[in-house]
Design an enzyme around this catalytic site. Structure first.
Site, PDB file in Angstrom:
ATOM      1  N   ASP A  19     -29.741  65.536 -17.375  1.00  0.00           N
ATOM      2  CA  ASP A  19     -30.128  64.673 -18.482  1.00  0.00           C
ATOM      3  C   ASP A  19     -29.777  63.240 -18.057  1.00  0.00           C
ATOM      4  O   ASP A  19     -28.992  63.047 -17.124  1.00  0.00           O
ATOM      5  CB  ASP A  19     -29.322  65.096 -19.719  1.00  0.00           C
ATOM      6  N   LEU A  20     -30.365  62.251 -18.712  1.00  0.00           N
ATOM      7  CA  LEU A  20     -30.090  60.866 -18.287  1.00  0.00           C
ATOM      8  C   LEU A  20     -29.046  60.183 -19.187  1.00  0.00           C
ATOM      9  O   LEU A  20     -27.906  59.959 -18.769  1.00  0.00           O
ATOM     10  CB  LEU A  20     -31.406  60.069 -18.286  1.00  0.00           C
ATOM     11  N   GLY A  56     -30.226  62.420 -27.499  1.00  0.00           N
ATOM     12  CA  GLY A  56     -31.054  63.500 -26.948  1.00  0.00           C
ATOM     13  C   GLY A  56     -32.327  63.766 -27.732  1.00  0.00           C
ATOM     14  O   GLY A  56     -33.126  64.615 -27.364  1.00  0.00           O
ATOM     15  N   ALA A 125     -35.327  63.064 -22.358  1.00  0.00           N
ATOM     16  CA  ALA A 125     -36.271  62.841 -23.465  1.00  0.00           C
ATOM     17  C   ALA A 125     -36.838  61.426 -23.433  1.00  0.00           C
ATOM     18  O   ALA A 125     -37.799  61.119 -24.137  1.00  0.00           O
ATOM     19  CB  ALA A 125     -35.545  63.062 -24.795  1.00  0.00           C
ATOM     20  N   SER A 126     -36.256  60.577 -22.605  1.00  0.00           N
ATOM     21  CA  SER A 126     -36.635  59.156 -22.647  1.00  0.00           C
ATOM     22  C   SER A 126     -37.935  58.850 -21.905  1.00  0.00           C
ATOM     23  O   SER A 126     -38.127  59.270 -20.764  1.00  0.00           O
ATOM     24  CB  SER A 126     -35.513  58.313 -22.038  1.00  0.00           C
ATOM     25  N   ASN A 128     -38.519  55.929 -21.074  1.00  0.00           N
ATOM     26  CA  ASN A 128     -38.115  54.809 -20.217  1.00  0.00           C
ATOM     27  C   ASN A 128     -37.294  55.265 -19.015  1.00  0.00           C
ATOM     28  O   ASN A 128     -36.753  54.420 -18.282  1.00  0.00           O
ATOM     29  CB  ASN A 128     -37.281  53.808 -21.033  1.00  0.00           C
TER      30      ASN A 128
HETATM   31  P1  B16 Z   1     -36.842  56.446 -25.355  1.00  0.00           P
HETATM   32  P2  B16 Z   1     -31.792  61.643 -22.818  1.00  0.00           P
HETATM   33  C1  B16 Z   1     -32.723  60.292 -24.915  1.00  0.00           C
HETATM   34  O1  B16 Z   1     -32.334  60.320 -23.565  1.00  0.00           O
HETATM   35  C2  B16 Z   1     -31.677  59.546 -25.736  1.00  0.00           C
HETATM   36  O2  B16 Z   1     -30.461  60.273 -25.741  1.00  0.00           O
HETATM   37  C3  B16 Z   1     -32.171  59.431 -27.165  1.00  0.00           C
HETATM   38  O3  B16 Z   1     -31.227  58.724 -27.942  1.00  0.00           O
HETATM   39  C4  B16 Z   1     -33.521  58.693 -27.160  1.00  0.00           C
HETATM   40  O4  B16 Z   1     -34.033  58.601 -28.485  1.00  0.00           O
HETATM   41  C5  B16 Z   1     -34.498  59.446 -26.265  1.00  0.00           C
HETATM   42  O5  B16 Z   1     -33.963  59.562 -24.958  1.00  0.00           O
HETATM   43  C6  B16 Z   1     -35.845  58.743 -26.184  1.00  0.00           C
HETATM   44  O6  B16 Z   1     -35.695  57.548 -25.496  1.00  0.00           O
HETATM   45  O7  B16 Z   1     -36.930  55.709 -26.632  1.00  0.00           O
HETATM   46  O8  B16 Z   1     -36.352  55.600 -24.193  1.00  0.00           O
HETATM   47  O9  B16 Z   1     -38.118  57.179 -25.012  1.00  0.00           O
HETATM   48  O10 B16 Z   1     -30.416  61.881 -23.334  1.00  0.00           O
HETATM   49  O11 B16 Z   1     -32.749  62.800 -23.089  1.00  0.00           O
HETATM   50  O12 B16 Z   1     -31.820  61.227 -21.374  1.00  0.00           O
HETATM   51 MG    MG Z   2     -28.449  62.755 -23.211  1.00  0.00          MG
END
Ligand code: B16
Ligand code: MG
Length: 230
Positions: A19-20, A56, A125-126, A128
């Site tokens: 996970d990031l 997440g 999930a990001s 970015n």
């Molecule tokens: P974005 P992960 C998740 O990253 C974050 O924990 C979560 O808070 C965020 O809403 C989600 O990515 C989406 O991010 O807005 O950049 O697309 O923990 O899955 O690496």
């Molecule tokens: Mg995470």
């Protein structure tokens, strides 16, 4: 010679999915600032405790949770507008990130995996994620990237990790997942992967293994997992 043999033996047996946010870097603090500004503009309080609920979780779902905290109802059009606005603001923080923001133990663990010949991909999930990895100089280290753009179903659905397993060319049972969020641990467990929680033990009680931080993850632990999977 021995090193190379070990490397080859281990190579195909196990793969890692990271996970990031919360595992490799802490972008939650930037999400918080951007979401808080939105809540301020809408006239309700958004605390760090509230922010825990968004870890997440996908961007779209995060907005729904935020709006339910403030008991605010918006049209779909307005929601889209706010999502764009929040991400713009979030990206301003991301563009300033550098390698000093890699979380303790992450680089060392990637080095350990490289030394053992174990491949790893990202499962985040990001949307970015590629940019964040580039900012901190880790983009080229990963054998593949699965992010919010690659999936149709968000965690706790296992899709993100199952695609990760495909990228690793491994069966789900051969994959280990490092995750900081409950939804991610659930996704890994549903995918039939070995789940490793990073962070608060009580929150991550459903994980197969748990570490407070990646600094605690040793090469011996990884080698034991390889044996377990074999
Ligand atoms: P974005 P992960 C998740 O990253 C974050 O924990 C979560 O808070 C965020 O809403 C989600 O990515 C989406 O991010 O807005 O950049 O697309 O923990 O899955 O690496
Ligand atoms: Mg995470």
């Amino acid at each position: 010679m021995l090193y190379n043999r070990t490397k080859n033996i281990m190579n195909n047996k196990i793969g890692v999915i990271f996970d990031l946010d919360g595992v490799i870097v802490d972008t939650a603090k930037y999400h918080f600032l951007a979401w808080k500004n939105l809540a301020d503009a809408l006239g309700f309080e958004f605390t760090k405790k509230h922010n825990e609920l968004l870890k997440g979780v996908s961007r779209v779902r995060s907005l729904d949770i935020l709006l339910s905290i403030g008991n605010v109802k918006l049209s779909e059009e307005k929601k889209q507008e706010f999502l764009v606005c929040k991400n713009k603001e979030y990206l301003e923080f991301i563009k300033k990130m550098n390698s000093s923001e890699i979380l303790p133990g992450a680089l060392e663990l990637l080095n350990t995996l490289d030394a053992l010949g174990i491949k790893y991909v990202l499962g985040s999930a990001s949307k970015n994620a590629p940019l964040i990895l580039k900012q901190v100089g880790l983009f080229n280290r990963f054998a593949g990237i699965v992010d919010g753009n690659s999936v149709s179903k968000a965690k706790p659905d296992p899709e993100v990790f199952l695609i990760g397993a495909e990228k690793l060319n491994l069966q789900p049972e051969q994959c280990i997942v490092f995750e900081d969020a409950i939804a991610g641990i659930e996704a890994a467990n549903t995918a039939n992967m070995i789940s490793i929680g990073v962070g608060d033990k009580e929150t991550l009680e459903k994980a197969d293994f748990h570490f407070e931080s990646l600094t605690e993850v040793t090469a011996n632990f990884i080698k034991e997992l390889v044996k377990r999977v074999s």
